[in-house]
Design an enzyme around this catalytic site. Structure first.
Site, short mmCIF file in Angstrom:
data_model
loop_
_atom_site.label_atom_id
_atom_site.label_comp_id
_atom_site.label_asym_id
_atom_site.label_seq_id
_atom_site.Cartn_x
_atom_site.Cartn_y
_atom_site.Cartn_z
N ASP A 128 -2.86 6.17 4.17
CA ASP A 128 -3.93 5.04 3.50
C ASP A 128 -3.27 4.35 2.53
OD1 ASP A 128 -5.91 3.68 2.42
OD2 ASP A 128 -7.20 5.45 1.73
N LYS A 185 -7.91 -1.02 6.51
CA LYS A 185 -8.79 -1.51 5.51
C LYS A 185 -8.50 -2.94 5.15
CE LYS A 185 -9.55 2.85 2.78
NZ LYS A 185 -9.13 3.34 1.39
N ARG A 234 -14.78 1.18 2.35
CA ARG A 234 -14.19 1.47 0.99
C ARG A 234 -15.15 2.27 0.35
NH1 ARG A 234 -9.23 -0.76 -0.31
NH2 ARG A 234 -9.13 1.20 -1.74
N GLU A 283 -19.26 7.81 -1.58
CA GLU A 283 -19.42 7.79 -0.10
C GLU A 283 -20.71 8.42 0.66
OE1 GLU A 283 -15.18 8.06 1.09
OE2 GLU A 283 -15.08 6.01 0.65
N GLN A 305 -9.83 14.45 -2.11
CA GLN A 305 -11.04 13.35 -2.06
C GLN A 305 -11.91 13.83 -1.23
OE1 GLN A 305 -9.71 9.48 -3.05
NE2 GLN A 305 -10.67 8.69 -1.14
P1 PGA Z 1 -11.47 3.83 -1.85
O1 PGA Z 1 -11.39 5.49 -1.04
O2 PGA Z 1 -12.23 3.11 -1.01
O3 PGA Z 1 -12.03 4.21 -3.36
O4 PGA Z 1 -10.02 3.51 -1.92
C1 PGA Z 1 -11.46 5.66 0.22
C2 PGA Z 1 -10.08 6.52 0.87
O5 PGA Z 1 -9.29 6.75 0.09
O6 PGA Z 1 -10.30 6.63 2.10
ZN ZN Z 2 -7.96 7.64 1.69
#
Ligand code: PGA
Ligand code: ZN
Length: 424
Positions: free
Chosen positions: A315, A340, A369, A208, A165
């Site tokens: 996470d 989160k 997020r 992001e 990612q």
């Molecule tokens: P997400 O990604 O907000 O799409 O879940 C952020 C992350 O994985 O840290």
């Molecule tokens: Zn993550």
């Protein structure tokens, strides 16, 4: 001070997807509003994000993503309970828990509970005449978090230009947040320039704000970020180090890790070995979700094998959930947690998970997020909770910069300190 009004309505997040706003008005005529973020690579154990699906007429235009049910839960179920009561975050959260005792907030929707809870936190800080950060830390120094910032993005946020990612940087040698941010901006700009010069840049800015530049391997992508750091005259390791968010649940099929863009497939134990080689070959100081959300054995094997100084960050594995964190502490499946608020659903219980992690000597990284809003409460939460680290995406996009700008404001206006969390 009494609550005079609670009003919710639907707004849009940074991806143009509907999300919940809640506004709490107080007897002095002030109104305090919070908007909730939304993930794309969500973990299966997160609190429930209530969306309308085919239960709303607006489904026709918002592909089932409208949040009218969550909005209605605030306006018709939560508001009557709160109006006339004294504003106090702890008692608001207590009432939300009584109204919806389920762990995933499936009765009201975690987007409804969190919007209300955040608005209550902001209103409570107003009532005490302090900043939201100060509200959580009434005395002593606030701790401005060390940022962890996306340079390259792939996965669910960038059309899979990379299987993983994010490749991120941590300015671990900076003396202040202000200095840290200036280094990050310089590295991101250099990476954008080098990407363009190489002819590879797709001009894709990921969800992001990271750069969606395709690479033939994770190693080449890491080397590219290292080159960007060096080209701006910063020292790799001393000034800036690398971090990865593998988000591996996204490419795990239940038994194998399938890296489709580079055409490789690994069993769990092979992927543990591969990941260990990767972190040993690059100045990587933090790795997030290297293994899938329920592949606990791979996590524990990796904690045993990996360098002891490496931050191994859960996470999707931990989803800001007290029970999953308890298991990870007991089994030594990780040594740090991403926090989160919308994985959890309430401000006070999110804070409790963070404190539980800190008591177990886990590092804590408060995180935005991929679908964000213009709100900046995350910066105050991270600072007031003395989380130590924050992850907001890149330095691109007003919804990201709202958080960085709030941290700059806190550093300029409050009694704060800034520390390298990787020295312990
Ligand atoms: P997400 O990604 O907000 O799409 O879940 C952020 C992350 O994985 O840290
Ligand atoms: Zn993550």
């Amino acid at each position: 001070m009494k609550i005079t009004k609670v009003l919710s309505y639907q707004v849009l997040d940074s991806r143009g997807k509907p999300t919940v706003a809640a506004a709490i008005s107080l007897a002095d005529g002030s109104t305090h509003t919070a908007r909730v973020p939304s993930g794309a690579s969500t973990g299966k154990h997160e609190a429930l994000e209530l969306r309308d699906g085919n239960q709303s007429i607006s489904n026709r235009f918002y592909s089932g993503n409208s949040v009218n049910l969550a909005v209605a839960n605030i306006n018709s179920k939560i508001a009557p309970l709160l109006i006339g009561k004294e504003i106090d975050l702890v008692s608001v959260d207590q009432q939300l828990k009584e109204l919806d005792p389920s762990e995933t907030h499936e009765i009201l929707g975690a987007n409804a509970t969190l919007a209300t809870s955040l608005a209550a936190a902001i209103a409570s800080a107003h009532e005490k005449k302090v900043s939201l950060a100060r509200y959580f830390q009434p005395t002593g120094k606030l701790l401005i978090p060390m940022p962890m910032v996306n340079i390259l993005s792939g996965g669910a946020h960038a059309n899979r230009t990379l299987d993983i990612q994010d490749i991120l940087i941590i300015p671990n040698g900076a003396e202040s947040f202000t200095e840290a941010l200036s280094w990050i901006v310089a590295v991101r700009e250099m990476a954008a320039k080098l990407g363009k010069e190489s002819g590879k840049a797709t001009h894709l800015v990921a969800d992001e704000g990271g750069l969606g530049i395709p690479f033939d391997s994770i190693e080449l992508a890491c080397a590219f970020v290292l080159e960007s750091i060096e080209k701006v005259g910063l020292r790799v390791g001393t000034d800036i180090s690398l971090a990865l968010d593998i988000a591996s649940t996204q490419f795990f099929d239940g038994s194998r890790y399938n890296l489709t863009t580079i055409n490789k497939s690994y069993s769990s134990s092979e992927f543990v070995n591969y990941t260990n080689i990767l972190v040993n070959n690059f100045p990587i100081i933090s790795i997030e979700d290297p293994f899938a959300e329920d592949d606990w054995e791979a996590w524990s094997a990796f904690v045993q094998a990996a360098p002891k100084t490496l931050q191994i960050l859960g996470d999707d594995l931990l989803t800001t959930n007290a029970h999953r964190l308890e298991r990870a502490i007991k089994d030594q499946s990780a040594n740090s947690i991403l926090i989160k608020a919308n994985q959890n659903g309430l401000v006070t219980s999110t804070h409790q998970v963070l404190q539980q992690a800190q008591s177990a000597k886990f590092n804590t990284v408060v995180s935005a997020r991929s679908g964000e809003t213009e709100d900046s409460w995350l910066a105050d939460l991270a600072t007031g909770w003395r989380a130590g680290q924050i992850k907001v995406g890149s330095t691109h996009g007003a919804e990201r910069n709202a958080k960085w700008n709030r941290l700059l404001e806190l550093e300029a206006t409050e009694d704060c300190e800034f520390k390298n969390p990787f020295l312990n």
